[in-house]
Design a protein around this motif. Structure first.
Motif, PDB file in Angstrom:
ATOM      1  N   ALA A  54       0.939  -1.113   0.166  1.00 37.64           N
ATOM      2  CA  ALA A  54      -0.029   0.017   0.075  1.00 37.64           C
ATOM      3  C   ALA A  54       0.974   1.188   0.082  1.00 37.64           C
ATOM      4  O   ALA A  54       1.828   1.229   0.655  1.00 37.64           O
ATOM      5  N   ALA A  67      -2.945  -1.526  -2.826  1.00 31.89           N
ATOM      6  CA  ALA A  67      -3.974  -0.225  -2.370  1.00 31.89           C
ATOM      7  C   ALA A  67      -2.973   1.031  -2.427  1.00 31.89           C
ATOM      8  O   ALA A  67      -1.925   1.037  -2.399  1.00 31.89           O
ATOM      9  N   ARG A 101      -9.772  -0.289  -3.785  1.00 30.46           N
ATOM     10  CA  ARG A 101      -8.513  -0.234  -2.931  1.00 30.46           C
ATOM     11  C   ARG A 101      -7.963   1.242  -3.162  1.00 30.46           C
ATOM     12  O   ARG A 101      -6.851   1.344  -2.542  1.00 30.46           O
ATOM     13  N   TYR A 137      -7.952   4.689  -1.451  1.00 30.01           N
ATOM     14  CA  TYR A 137      -8.670   5.087  -0.298  1.00 30.01           C
ATOM     15  C   TYR A 137      -8.391   6.823  -0.365  1.00 30.01           C
ATOM     16  O   TYR A 137      -7.576   7.230  -0.926  1.00 30.01           O
ATOM     17  N   MET A 145      -7.750   3.660   4.858  1.00 31.02           N
ATOM     18  CA  MET A 145      -7.312   2.350   4.182  1.00 31.02           C
ATOM     19  C   MET A 145      -6.843   1.402   5.214  1.00 31.02           C
ATOM     20  O   MET A 145      -7.227   0.082   5.098  1.00 31.02           O
ATOM     21  N   GLU A 179      -8.593  -2.535   5.202  1.00 28.39           N
ATOM     22  CA  GLU A 179      -7.706  -3.393   4.951  1.00 28.39           C
ATOM     23  C   GLU A 179      -7.667  -4.600   6.082  1.00 28.39           C
ATOM     24  O   GLU A 179      -7.722  -5.639   5.871  1.00 28.39           O
TER      25      GLU A 179
END
Length: 398
Positions: A14, A42, A65, A67, A73, A77
């Motif tokens: 991410a 993400a 995904r 955010y 996030m 997740e």
């Protein structure tokens, strides 16, 4: 060999920050995925919700995904099944956001790769270290210059005694992009780097001198003792330093110097380090990163080149190479080497194995505290007319 053994799958990444107009966010995404060990899954790419969403397609992040905040996030997740949620968070924001994102990610149980410097100030760094120590996460700091093959070659040479006792470290990082007041010319990068509310107490010294100091520590392992620093702001109206020089004493008696400039005409990203030992000396320059000069009195100078099959390349230097000699490897690959070292430990953690948290090849949280202490003490010294101040932070000591 499986991917990320013993995990045998890609790690899910991410990205926080890195939205439209970002430089370092794109670097993080490329470096992390360069060796096919991770996939960008993400992101919370901007503090502006609209820009965060609009930036996601640039990275191939699916809308579900993408955010609008790091808080959203992390919460979302954690609700996903373990085999779908992210493994690590990469932080590519201005300095003042690092701490809040990193601490939240660590508390949520996610590994972290954070851009440097680690936090806005030393107090945040010390608090983050306590949070990391109370967790089992992998925490890496992206001092990417430690990833170059010739730097890792030099580190192993120095630590094995090939240069003898180290007497001096001279490191300078010279740029020219802020020779004019770019912060008043709609330059996003210049604006936050020269804003003390976003960058912290130092300008050029917080931005690039931290690299110069960190690299000397990484290559030699020497422990610092004191520092005397003079910072200067040359561009009228600028609120943070754009030039500075520090003298460092080390516990073994060695001397070091760090010079940083962002106002030198014609200099692009000229980062150079020289190290003197009792048996020899070496020199490396970032703008010619695949070569290193080694010198011994009375002998011809030696030019080491990045060659993974050459007999003179040691194990650490060889492990940092990907392609045959003569094919340049540079910035992205060095950045990826930092990620690769962190990935090794992330895979171990995911499988319940132990890993080294203090003496890692990648820059870790302890190193990050030391880096923030360096910035704080350099500013304090400069404010007292370059007075000598301590540079020993016991919590960060290895």
């Amino acid at each position: 060999m499986g991917m990320n053994e013993p995990l045998n799958r890609k790690l899910r990444m991410a990205l926080v920050g890195g939205g439209q107009g970002s430089f370092i966010g794109r670097v993080h995404s490329i470096a992390a995925c360069l060796d096919n060990r991770a996939v960008l899954t993400a992101g919370a790419l901007s503090s502006n919700p609209e820009r965060a969403k609009a930036s996601a397609p640039d990275y191939g992040i699916e809308d579900t995904r993408a955010y609008t905040s790091y808080q959203e996030m992390l919460e979302a997740e954690l609700k996903l099944p373990a085999d779908e949620r992210i493994d690590f968070v990469s932080i590519a924001t201005p300095n003042h956001v690092h701490f809040e994102v990193a601490e939240a990610a660590v508390k949520a149980g996610f590994n972290v790769v954070c851009d440097k410097p680690m936090t806005y100030d030393l107090a945040q760094a010390e608090q983050l270290l306590e949070t990391v120590q109370s967790s089992d996460v992998v925490f890496a700091l992206s001092h990417n210059y430690t990833g170059y093959p010739m730097i890792r070659q030099a580190r192993e040479m120095i630590l094995s005694g090939e240069l003898g006792e180290i007497n001096a470290i001279r490191s300078q990082y010279i740029q020219g992009w802020l020779v004019e007041a770019m912060e008043h010319q709609e330059s996003k990068q210049a604006a936050w780097r020269t804003d003390p509310s976003k960058s912290g107490a130092a300008g050029a010294f917080g931005d690039i001198a931290t690299h110069a100091y960190n690299l000397g520590r990484f290559m030699t392992g020497l422990l610092p003792d004191q520092v005397s620093c003079h910072l200067k702001t040359f561009v009228d109206g600028r609120r943070l330093d754009d030039y500075g020089t520090a003298i460092i004493t080390y516990e073994n008696g060695a001397l070091g110097s760090v010079t940083a400039s962002q106002i030198t005409h014609g200099r692009e990203n000229d980062f150079e380090i020289e190290i003197d030992g009792t048996k020899g000396s070496l020199k490396w320059r970032q703008e010619n990163p695949n070569e290193m000069i080694v010198r011994h009195n009375g002998k011809p100078h030696q030019i080491y080149t990045r060659d993974p099959k050459a007999a003179h390349i040691n194990a650490m230097g060889r492990a940092a190479c990907r392609i045959p000699a003569g094919h340049p490897e540079a910035f992205f690959e060095a950045f990826a080497n930092v990620y690769n070292a962190a990935f090794d430990d992330m895979a171990k953690r995911a499988c319940g194995e132990t890993f080294e948290r203090r003496d890692s090849v990648y820059t870790n949280c302890y190193d990050g505290v030391e880096g923030m202490f360096f910035i704080q003490q350099c500013v304090a010294s400069s404010q007292e007319n370059a007075a000598w101040v301590p540079l020993r932070h016991e919590a960060a000591r290895k």
